[in-house]
Design a protein around this motif. Structure first.
Motif, mmCIF file in Angstrom:
data_model
loop_
_atom_site.group_PDB
_atom_site.id
_atom_site.type_symbol
_atom_site.label_atom_id
_atom_site.label_comp_id
_atom_site.label_asym_id
_atom_site.label_seq_id
_atom_site.Cartn_x
_atom_site.Cartn_y
_atom_site.Cartn_z
ATOM 1 N N LYS A 39 0.810 -1.211 0.000
ATOM 2 C CA LYS A 39 0.000 0.000 0.000
ATOM 3 C C LYS A 39 0.846 1.266 0.000
ATOM 4 C CE LYS A 39 -3.967 -2.018 2.436
ATOM 5 N NZ LYS A 39 -4.829 -1.919 3.636
ATOM 6 N N LYS A 40 2.015 1.203 0.651
ATOM 7 C CA LYS A 40 2.836 2.394 0.818
ATOM 8 C C LYS A 40 4.293 2.082 0.502
ATOM 9 C CE LYS A 40 -0.170 4.092 4.541
ATOM 10 N NZ LYS A 40 -0.231 4.492 5.977
ATOM 11 N N PRO A 41 5.083 3.087 0.103
ATOM 12 C CA PRO A 41 6.497 2.874 -0.190
ATOM 13 C C PRO A 41 7.328 2.810 1.088
ATOM 14 C CG PRO A 41 5.975 5.171 -0.478
ATOM 15 C CD PRO A 41 4.668 4.492 -0.146
ATOM 16 N N ALA A 42 8.511 2.185 0.978
ATOM 17 C CA ALA A 42 9.421 2.103 2.117
ATOM 18 C C ALA A 42 10.853 2.234 1.616
ATOM 19 C CB ALA A 42 9.235 0.789 2.865
ATOM 20 N N ILE A 43 11.716 2.762 2.443
ATOM 21 C CA ILE A 43 13.119 2.975 2.089
ATOM 22 C C ILE A 43 13.992 2.579 3.277
ATOM 23 C CG2 ILE A 43 14.870 4.785 1.735
ATOM 24 C CD1 ILE A 43 12.915 6.228 -0.070
ATOM 25 N N VAL A 44 15.115 1.942 3.012
ATOM 26 C CA VAL A 44 16.110 1.685 4.040
ATOM 27 C C VAL A 44 17.333 2.541 3.722
ATOM 28 C CG1 VAL A 44 17.146 -0.309 2.866
ATOM 29 C CG2 VAL A 44 17.396 -0.061 5.335
ATOM 30 N N VAL A 45 17.898 3.166 4.732
ATOM 31 C CA VAL A 45 19.075 4.021 4.580
ATOM 32 C C VAL A 45 20.235 3.383 5.341
ATOM 33 C CG1 VAL A 45 20.043 6.328 4.939
ATOM 34 C CG2 VAL A 45 17.603 6.065 4.425
ATOM 35 N N VAL A 46 21.368 3.201 4.661
ATOM 36 C CA VAL A 46 22.551 2.561 5.265
ATOM 37 C C VAL A 46 23.713 3.544 5.188
ATOM 38 C CG1 VAL A 46 24.142 0.621 5.150
ATOM 39 C CG2 VAL A 46 21.730 0.288 4.538
ATOM 40 N N VAL A 47 24.431 3.723 6.311
ATOM 41 C CA VAL A 47 25.606 4.595 6.363
ATOM 42 C C VAL A 47 26.777 3.794 6.911
ATOM 43 C CG1 VAL A 47 26.590 6.715 7.321
ATOM 44 C CG2 VAL A 47 24.155 6.638 6.725
ATOM 45 N N SER A 48 27.885 3.786 6.202
ATOM 46 C CA SER A 48 29.056 3.030 6.654
ATOM 47 C C SER A 48 29.574 3.604 7.975
ATOM 48 C CB SER A 48 30.156 3.060 5.593
ATOM 49 O OG SER A 48 30.556 4.400 5.344
ATOM 50 N N GLN A 49 30.268 2.765 8.746
ATOM 51 C CA GLN A 49 30.657 3.127 10.096
ATOM 52 C C GLN A 49 31.570 4.345 10.131
ATOM 53 O OE1 GLN A 49 29.291 1.649 12.755
ATOM 54 N NE2 GLN A 49 30.295 3.248 13.978
ATOM 55 N N ASP A 50 32.479 4.473 9.153
ATOM 56 C CA ASP A 50 33.389 5.611 9.172
ATOM 57 C C ASP A 50 32.647 6.935 8.994
ATOM 58 O OD1 ASP A 50 32.697 4.910 6.600
ATOM 59 O OD2 ASP A 50 34.596 5.564 5.714
ATOM 60 N N LEU A 51 31.580 6.933 8.163
ATOM 61 C CA LEU A 51 30.793 8.157 7.993
ATOM 62 C C LEU A 51 29.941 8.449 9.233
ATOM 63 C CD1 LEU A 51 29.608 7.990 4.274
ATOM 64 C CD2 LEU A 51 31.570 9.183 5.241
ATOM 65 N N VAL A 52 29.484 7.391 9.894
ATOM 66 C CA VAL A 52 28.745 7.577 11.144
ATOM 67 C C VAL A 52 29.605 8.322 12.146
ATOM 68 C CG1 VAL A 52 27.720 6.405 13.143
ATOM 69 C CG2 VAL A 52 27.222 5.571 10.832
ATOM 70 N N GLU A 53 30.888 7.911 12.232
ATOM 71 C CA GLU A 53 31.808 8.547 13.175
ATOM 72 C C GLU A 53 32.087 10.000 12.815
ATOM 73 O OE1 GLU A 53 35.144 5.948 13.158
ATOM 74 O OE2 GLU A 53 34.091 4.325 14.213
#
Length: 863
Positions: free
Chosen positions: A792-806
């Motif tokens: 019924k609705k769209p969904a998105i997953v967002v992934v950020v590598s650990q070095d960018l998280v830091e």
């Protein structure tokens, strides 16, 4: 004097003058669909003024609970800012229904104010309508007020009307000067200066304004007075501020303790919270519940507004529910429901606070960001609606925060956005028609709607009046055996027959005190001497009787199993089933429901006698009889006692002995609203039938599964486990179908960083998150945004590598922004988060915007 003594003095003063004390009606007018809340002392007497009902006594006195938070009486923005506007207040009043008139009303008001309460006569002023010479002369004859203190005013100040049409008349107001310099008083200050307080309004109802606007003399004249208790108490306690009286200070002191704050240093938040919790306590105590529509939404708005003011005092956790007991200390003596329902009120308030707190911080963060981006000083209707729709901010809360920042809100735009939203389902009674619009045809004179249905299911009756509307005929009788829909019990059906009359009664509804039979069939207007034979559908009535008595047994059993906090919050008693709504904050377990069933069926087998007696309301309450939320009761009430098992106030029809019910079974338990659970049950033949049907189903399942009845649960559990394992294997295989390495290799490079924004195939959010986990494990340095078309609705997953998280790039924050591209939201962990939208058609554009947005971020790192 304290407020309790002041209230009691007023009541006793008029009781000594032969007025009958009338208890305050519920502040929730369950019998008047035109009102959200009782907002004036005269509301419960409206049928008398409209000539629809005869008074039980020609003189009455009461103290009425009132709420004003909407419509023309909406002064919400002034609450707490000034010292006299309130959402909840109490109105003292005395009434004459065709008895005494202006002379007595004026003389007694002056006597109470000056002889009993000892107010300074040199601070009192009286106003009369400009053309009311009688009232003007009476003030100077029956009181010792100085003649120069009696002033004339026009329609705006001294003419009262119930509506555009209806009863109306001139009024006389009594004002009190609260200033520090009595010698500086001037007539120009009355109705113009805040130093002159209106204490009491004496309304003289002598006209009826017709549809042409013409004033016609009423056959009888009436008196309707109103004196605000809060203001009277303020004056008598020598205060300059309503909030300094004992009607507010216990609550304010509790707020100071909880917040470690001072009302002297920061008065407005303390006042607003104290006012709002009084309103919430009284409304919930009388049966109202927070919701998304009608009076429920008003409660939700007020609670959220109070919660926001609590933030100003540093209270970020639920706190309002801790103030309910302070309100009970103030009002419990005269309004026992506040004490009786205290735990219920606290639970409702706490649940609402907790729910709102979960979104309040996010909403405030969004509001702050929105303000920073604002071009100008007007918050758009779209943004105001987003705060409402996403974060639960009522419009007036947004307006309040905007005002604090010197901003305004596009209210028209908000309303436009609201209209676009799917209209919520509305429930309305079957007979909410305004019968005054009908042209009733009178047949005979005399009283109508005498109910004889407790004793008999038949009657020889006379038609008082009728009206035909399309294919339906509405009939009013002198007496009737047909029970009218009330107290949760549906109206009776049956037949009416007579000379050239053959009607099927499809329903019986109430309009004021009049029973209206809603019929179809053949109808020739009768003559005055014609009788018609009325016959109630006996089998249907009997089925209703079983369910109604079972409802009483059910409530008693629930209180025994779940606790004394259980109260009825609504019910429906039909011939097919019974439905019972109760105040309870947890899902009732299967074990608890089984206990309740056993207790009710034991009571049925005990074959208790069901006794009906007429008692005074006070005696019935003292004997332990349960009353319903919001129900209106007279001085004499009908008490239904089931042995020593149950005792309730009830006007419905019941069995003679509990054994008549036969069998009782619960078919469903569900949540109706925060703090309210709903139970549906069957009795008699229908209960037996459904149990037989369930036995047949179980037998077929046993044959299919090929196991013993005692092994069925274990076998079904095994089958579910096997299915889950197969689904897991299939899920893993589908994940393997996604070429994650290929996606990363095809991503856009920003130096050493990769950006991947793609639409992929997935069956659910859980599967999409699993793919995101695999993506994170292979992603060296970069961001991945993977979107899917949902059912019924769209969904998105967002992934950020650990070095960018830091480095400070968090997937949760990115998901929130990306969710906004789909008119949704998002959030999650720093390395992996999800976003959802409202329309699959928006996914492609959201991915495109996401790519542009993230490219700008990563481009900065490349430099």
């Amino acid at each position: 004097m304290n407020s309790k003594q002041i209230r009691q003095t007023f009541i006793e003063f008029f009781e000594k003058k032969n007025h009958q004390f009338i208890r305050s009606s519920s502040v929730v007018p369950l019998d008047d669909p035109t009102l959200l809340f009782i907002n004036a002392g005269m509301n419960q007497f409206k049928p008398i003024f409209l000539g629809e009902k005869k008074p039980g006594s020609t003189r009455a006195v009461n103290s009425q609970k009132c709420i004003r938070v909407s419509g023309k009486h909406n002064d919400l923005e002034e609450v707490g800012v000034d010292t006299f506007h309130h959402t909840y207040f109490e109105m003292l009043g005395n009434w004459s229904f065709g008895d005494y008139y202006k002379k007595e009303a004026i003389a007694w008001a002056w006597e109470l104010l000056t002889d009993v309460w000892k107010l300074d006569k040199n601070r009192l002023w009286a106003t009369v309508y400009k053309g009311d010479d009688d009232a003007f002369e009476l003030w100077t004859k029956v009181t010792d007020i100085s003649p120069d203190r009696v002033l004339r005013f026009g329609d705006k100040d001294n003419f009262w009307e119930m509506g555009e049409t209806g009863p109306c008349g001139p009024c006389s107001e009594i004002h009190y000067y609260i200033g520090d310099n009595p010698d500086e008083q001037t007539p120009d200050g009355v109705n113009a200066s805040d130093e002159y307080w209106e204490l009491w309004n004496l309304v003289f109802i002598q006209y009826f304004r017709d549809e042409k606007g013409t004033l016609n003399n009423l056959p009888s004249t009436h008196v309707d007075t109103g004196a605000g208790l809060e203001r009277i108490v303020t004056v008598l306690q020598n205060k300059k501020n309503n909030y300094e009286t004992d009607l507010f200070m216990p609550v304010i002191r509790k707020i100071e303790t909880l917040a470690n704050s001072s009302v002297e240093k920061n008065p407005v938040p303390h006042r607003v919270i104290a006012d709002h919790i009084r309103m919430l306590t009284m409304a919930i105590g009388d049966g109202a519940m927070p919701s998304n529509e009608g009076r429920g939404y008003v409660l939700r708005r007020i609670l959220r507004r109070a919660s926001r003011f609590g933030r100003m005092l540093g209270m970020h956790e639920p706190f309002l529910y801790k103030l309910v007991d302070s309100v009970g200390e103030i009002f419990g003596g005269i309004y026992p429901e506040v004490k009786d329902k205290q735990s219920h009120i606290q639970n409702v308030v706490k649940a609402e606070e907790t729910s709102f707190n979960e979104t309040l911080d996010r909403g405030l963060t969004h509001f702050d960001r929105m303000i920073k981006k604002l071009d100008g000083n007007v918050i758009s209707g779209e943004e105001a609606f987003r705060l409402y729709d996403t974060y639960g901010f009522p419009l007036d809360l947004t307006q309040l925060m905007a005002k604090e920042g010197g901003l305004t809100v596009d209210e028209t735009g908000f309303v436009r956005e609201m209209s676009k939203q799917k209209e919520r389902a509305k429930t309305a009674g079957k007979f909410k028609r305004d019968t005054s619009s009908y042209t009733w045809i009178d047949v005979t004179d005399g009283t109508d709607s005498e109910f004889v249905g407790y004793e008999t299911l038949e009657s020889q009756s006379v038609i008082r009046k009728y009206v035909k509307e399309k294919d339906q005929i509405y009939v009013v009788l002198d007496k009737t055996p047909f029970y009218v829909e009330s107290g949760g019990q549906v109206g009776d059906t049956g037949v009416m027959t007579g000379e050239n009359i053959d009607l099927v009664v499809n329903d019986t509804q109430k309009d004021g005190d009049t029973f209206i039979h809603i019929c179809t069939g053949d109808f020739t207007p009768p003559s005055k001497d014609d009788f018609i034979h009325c016959h109630v559908d006996e089998s249907r009535r009997n089925a209703i009787r079983l369910n109604h008595t079972a409802t009483h047994l059910l409530q008693a059993a629930l209180r025994e199993v779940l606790g004394e906090h259980i109260h009825q919050a609504g019910s429906l008693v039909t011939d097919d089933y019974l439905r019972f709504d109760m105040t309870h904050f947890e899902k009732t377990t299967s074990n608890e429901l089984e206990q309740v069933e056993n207790i009710v069926n034991t009571a049925i087998r005990e074959n208790y006698v069901v006794d009906c007696s007429i008692q005074s309301f006070d005696d019935a309450k003292k004997s332990g009889a349960q009353a319903l939320f919001g129900e209106k009761y007279g001085d004499d009430v009908r008490v239904i006692s089931v042995g020593e098992f149950s005792k309730e106030l009830c006007g419905g029809t019941h069995v003679n002995q509990t054994g008549d019910i036969g069998l009782f079974t619960i078919t469903e338990e569900s949540s109706l609203a925060a703090g309210v659970r709903r139970i549906t049950a069957l009795t008699g033949d229908k209960a037996l039938r459904i149990m037989q049907e369930q036995t047949t189903i179980l037998t077929k399942l046993q044959q299919t599964l090929k196991v013993k009845p005692t092994e069925m649960v274990e076998r079904v559990t095994q089958l579910f486990k096997q299915r889950k394992e197969l689904e897991k294997k299939l899920h893993q295989k589908k994940q393997g179908d996604v070429d994650i390495t290929g996606l990363i290799n095809q991503g856009e490079s920003f130096g050493n960083t990769i950006l991947v924004v793609e639409k992929i195939l997935a069956d659910s959010m859980d599967e999409l998150k699993s793919i995101g986990d695999l993506f994170f494990n292979q992603l060296q340095c970069g961001i991945g945004v993977l979107g899917m078309i949902g059912e019924k609705k769209p969904a998105i997953v967002v992934v950020v590598s650990q070095d960018l998280v830091e480095l400070g790039i968090k997937a949760g924050a990115l998901a929130k922004t990306i969710g906004g591209y789909m008119n949704g939201g998002g959030g999650g962990k720093p390395h992996l988060a999800t976003a959802g939208g409202k329309d699959n058609k928006m996914l492609d554009d959201a991915l495109k915007q996401s790519k542009n947005f993230l490219s700008e971020i990563l481009a900065k790192f490349e430099k």
